[in-house]
Design a protein around this motif. Structure first.
Motif, PDB file in Angstrom:
ATOM      1  N   LYS A 206       0.834  -1.201   0.000  1.00 37.20           N
ATOM      2  CA  LYS A 206       0.000   0.000   0.000  1.00 37.20           C
ATOM      3  C   LYS A 206       0.870   1.254   0.000  1.00 37.20           C
ATOM      4  O   LYS A 206       1.950   1.258   0.606  1.00 37.20           O
ATOM      5  CB  LYS A 206      -0.885   0.006   1.245  1.00 37.20           C
ATOM      6  N   CYS A 207       0.397   2.275  -0.630  1.00 37.39           N
ATOM      7  CA  CYS A 207       1.162   3.528  -0.653  1.00 37.39           C
ATOM      8  C   CYS A 207       1.095   4.222   0.696  1.00 37.39           C
ATOM      9  O   CYS A 207       0.133   4.049   1.452  1.00 37.39           O
ATOM     10  CB  CYS A 207       0.585   4.471  -1.700  1.00 37.39           C
ATOM     11  N   LYS A 208       2.111   5.024   0.944  1.00 34.14           N
ATOM     12  CA  LYS A 208       2.113   5.851   2.155  1.00 34.14           C
ATOM     13  C   LYS A 208       1.851   7.296   1.774  1.00 34.14           C
ATOM     14  O   LYS A 208       2.249   7.737   0.689  1.00 34.14           O
ATOM     15  CB  LYS A 208       3.476   5.783   2.842  1.00 34.14           C
ATOM     16  N   VAL A 209       1.218   8.011   2.675  1.00 36.00           N
ATOM     17  CA  VAL A 209       1.050   9.454   2.493  1.00 36.00           C
ATOM     18  C   VAL A 209       2.223  10.141   3.181  1.00 36.00           C
ATOM     19  O   VAL A 209       2.510   9.879   4.339  1.00 36.00           O
ATOM     20  CB  VAL A 209      -0.285   9.941   3.090  1.00 36.00           C
ATOM     21  N   GLU A 210       2.919  10.978   2.444  1.00 36.78           N
ATOM     22  CA  GLU A 210       4.064  11.690   3.025  1.00 36.78           C
ATOM     23  C   GLU A 210       3.562  12.837   3.884  1.00 36.78           C
ATOM     24  O   GLU A 210       2.673  13.586   3.470  1.00 36.78           O
ATOM     25  CB  GLU A 210       4.942  12.254   1.908  1.00 36.78           C
ATOM     26  N   SER A 211       4.167  12.994   5.052  1.00 35.63           N
ATOM     27  CA  SER A 211       3.667  14.059   5.924  1.00 35.63           C
ATOM     28  C   SER A 211       4.087  15.439   5.418  1.00 35.63           C
ATOM     29  O   SER A 211       3.381  16.423   5.620  1.00 35.63           O
ATOM     30  CB  SER A 211       4.145  13.851   7.362  1.00 35.63           C
ATOM     31  N   ARG A 212       5.209  15.504   4.700  1.00 37.56           N
ATOM     32  CA  ARG A 212       5.663  16.805   4.205  1.00 37.56           C
ATOM     33  C   ARG A 212       4.663  17.385   3.202  1.00 37.56           C
ATOM     34  O   ARG A 212       4.296  18.554   3.269  1.00 37.56           O
ATOM     35  CB  ARG A 212       7.048  16.651   3.543  1.00 37.56           C
ATOM     36  N   THR A 213       4.212  16.534   2.264  1.00 36.84           N
ATOM     37  CA  THR A 213       3.340  17.029   1.194  1.00 36.84           C
ATOM     38  C   THR A 213       1.867  16.708   1.437  1.00 36.84           C
ATOM     39  O   THR A 213       1.001  17.266   0.773  1.00 36.84           O
ATOM     40  CB  THR A 213       3.728  16.357  -0.139  1.00 36.84           C
ATOM     41  N   GLN A 214       1.596  15.803   2.350  1.00 39.83           N
ATOM     42  CA  GLN A 214       0.235  15.290   2.549  1.00 39.83           C
ATOM     43  C   GLN A 214      -0.279  14.604   1.279  1.00 39.83           C
ATOM     44  O   GLN A 214      -1.485  14.519   1.065  1.00 39.83           O
ATOM     45  CB  GLN A 214      -0.737  16.405   2.973  1.00 39.83           C
TER      46      GLN A 214
END
Ligand SMILES: *[C@@H]1O[C@H](CO)[C@@H](O)[C@H](O)[C@H]1NC(C)=O
Ligand SMILES: *[C@@H]1O[C@H](CO)[C@@H](O)[C@H](O)[C@H]1NC(C)=O
Length: 252
Positions: A206-214
């Protein structure tokens, strides 16, 4: 088998004021599509013949691409009174140029011979009309540019009827919908799917959501679910055609 019913009409008058499509969807068949030729277009029977061929091809294509859900059942072609009358033409009743779903008219400067659909609603809202130029309908050398007319018609029909948009949005394949939440840019947003990151051939996570870019991490792919609502299913048309449908980035 998919077939279309034809009615060729001559315009007696132009009704002003009332606008709006008369198209009905009956058991998957779109009925009473009105294709109107602008009175300023010079008489050319090839236009009418090629409209028929276009719809026939489009109907078969739509039928197979939507897994036999939709086809074009009946079409009315509104022919200008300035053209020579023919025995097969009926007199027009309520159809008019103003109400047409598809118009054949000289190009607007901005578009040239590009077929387009006037859309001023949002994603998922019906468009106003499709515009084809006489040159688009009669000049076979334009196939090389736009693809076959039948496929172009289906592409424009998806704009008109389902309000899908071209979003060649490889620059912004995802958008954020909240903290640690993102979605693939697509139309309609009702297209469901999985967010998959390829690790090695045949292996994904599954993909992750990056916290820097959301947003989802780079390389994340949106894979539409095989089963979609009827309206969303039109999205799959793109995989049948070089004419891309709604969202090219669904393919990533
Ligand atoms: C998308 O789904 C919502 C809720 O299920 C529905 O109200 C809306 O009409 C759907 N839109 C389209 C374009 O299918
Ligand atoms: C067909 O279209 C091409 C490209 O727009 C144009 O160069 C050519 O003159 C057209 N042919 C005719 C017969 O109009």
């Amino acid at each position: 088998m998919v077939f279309s019913r034809w009615l060729l009409l001559m315009v007696l008058q132009f009704l002003h004021g009332a606008t709006g499509t008369m198209v009905k969807l009956n058991n998957g068949g779109f009925e009473d599509i009105v294709i109107a030729i602008n009175p300023a277009v010079a008489e050319d029977n090839k236009i009418v013949d090629n409209i028929k061929d276009m719809i026939k091809e489009a109907s078969a294509y739509l039928f197979s691409a939507t897994e036999q859900r939709f086809y074009f059942k009946s079409v009315k072609v509104v022919i200008p009174l300035t053209w020579a009358a023919k025995p097969e033409y009926d007199r027009v009743t309520i159809e008019s140029y103003d109400k047409a779903d598809v118009i054949v008219a000289k190009p607007y400067l901005k578009y040239g011979d590009d077929p387009y659909t006037l859309q001023y609603g949002g994603c998922g809202e019906q468009g106003r009309y499709i515009h084809f130029t006489p040159n688009f309908l009669t000049n076979d050398s334009l196939h090389a540019v736009y693809g076959s007319r039948g496929r172009v018609f289906v592409h424009e029909w998806a704009h008109l009827r389902w309000g899908v948009f071209d979003e060649y949005n490889n620059d912004a394949p995802f958008y954020t919908t909240g903290i640690k939440q993102a979605e693939a840019t697509r139309c309609s947003a009702n297209v469901s799917g999985q967010y998959i990151f390829p690790i090695s051939p045949g292996k994904t996570r599954k993909c992750k959501v990056e916290s820097r870019t959301q947003l989802y991490e780079a390389g994340c792919q949106f894979i539409p679910d095989k089963t979609q609502t009827a309206q969303a299913s039109i999205m799959y048309l793109q995989s049948f055609s070089s004419v891309s449908m709604c969202n090219i980035n669904l393919k990533l």
